[in-house]
Design a protein around this motif. Structure first.
Motif, PDB file in Angstrom:
ATOM      1  N   MET A   1      29.933  38.746  36.639  1.00  0.00           N
ATOM      2  CA  MET A   1      30.413  39.388  37.846  1.00  0.00           C
ATOM      3  C   MET A   1      31.772  38.817  38.243  1.00  0.00           C
ATOM      4  O   MET A   1      32.618  39.538  38.723  1.00  0.00           O
ATOM      5  N   LYS A   2      31.960  37.515  38.022  1.00  0.00           N
ATOM      6  CA  LYS A   2      33.246  36.900  38.365  1.00  0.00           C
ATOM      7  C   LYS A   2      34.355  37.440  37.481  1.00  0.00           C
ATOM      8  O   LYS A   2      35.492  37.576  37.928  1.00  0.00           O
ATOM      9  N   ARG A   3      34.014  37.771  36.215  1.00  0.00           N
ATOM     10  CA  ARG A   3      35.029  38.285  35.295  1.00  0.00           C
ATOM     11  C   ARG A   3      35.519  39.655  35.758  1.00  0.00           C
ATOM     12  O   ARG A   3      36.707  39.960  35.664  1.00  0.00           O
ATOM     13  N   ILE A   4      34.605  40.468  36.284  1.00  0.00           N
ATOM     14  CA  ILE A   4      34.999  41.793  36.781  1.00  0.00           C
ATOM     15  C   ILE A   4      35.913  41.643  37.990  1.00  0.00           C
ATOM     16  O   ILE A   4      36.930  42.313  38.111  1.00  0.00           O
ATOM     17  N   GLY A   5      35.548  40.720  38.886  1.00  0.00           N
ATOM     18  CA  GLY A   5      36.374  40.482  40.075  1.00  0.00           C
ATOM     19  C   GLY A   5      37.749  39.946  39.712  1.00  0.00           C
ATOM     20  O   GLY A   5      38.759  40.355  40.276  1.00  0.00           O
ATOM     21  N   ALA A   6      37.800  39.043  38.734  1.00  0.00           N
ATOM     22  CA  ALA A   6      39.082  38.482  38.305  1.00  0.00           C
ATOM     23  C   ALA A   6      39.934  39.558  37.636  1.00  0.00           C
ATOM     24  O   ALA A   6      41.145  39.636  37.849  1.00  0.00           O
ATOM     25  N   GLY A   7      39.305  40.394  36.822  1.00  0.00           N
ATOM     26  CA  GLY A   7      40.037  41.472  36.161  1.00  0.00           C
ATOM     27  C   GLY A   7      40.567  42.480  37.159  1.00  0.00           C
ATOM     28  O   GLY A   7      41.701  42.950  37.052  1.00  0.00           O
ATOM     29  N   LEU A   8      39.752  42.806  38.148  1.00  0.00           N
ATOM     30  CA  LEU A   8      40.170  43.750  39.174  1.00  0.00           C
ATOM     31  C   LEU A   8      41.321  43.173  39.999  1.00  0.00           C
ATOM     32  O   LEU A   8      42.291  43.871  40.294  1.00  0.00           O
ATOM     33  N   THR A   9      41.243  41.913  40.320  1.00  0.00           N
ATOM     34  CA  THR A   9      42.313  41.246  41.061  1.00  0.00           C
ATOM     35  C   THR A   9      43.604  41.259  40.257  1.00  0.00           C
ATOM     36  O   THR A   9      44.687  41.521  40.787  1.00  0.00           O
TER      37      THR A   9
END
Length: 79
Positions: A1-9
């Protein structure tokens, strides 16, 4: 989930840092020809300006309080 948030950011940050420079046609392409009867060909900025008919100014005064509507002779029930 953190990877998706980092990618989106990262995507949002990349989208926000666009380069602002003069508009130019792509390499190998040119601007459209001059309109019929015009002596000069308009540049990119002139082509982006909207004519008055495409972006009219508001000419209707807004109502500030509730008012009774006038009878509309074209407001007919469906047949």
């Amino acid at each position: 989930m953190k990877r998706i948030g980092a990618g989106l950011t990262t995507l949002v940050m990349l989208a926000a840092c666009g380069q602002k420079s003069e508009l130019e046609p792509r390499t190998g392409a040119s601007l459209p020809p001059a309109p019929y009867g015009a002596a000069v060909r308009p540049d990119a900025e002139a082509l982006l300006d909207l004519p008055t008919l495409a972006d009219p100014e508001r000419s209707v005064e807004l109502r500030r309080r509730s008012e009774e509507r006038e009878d509309d002779p074209f407001d007919l029930p469906p047949e």
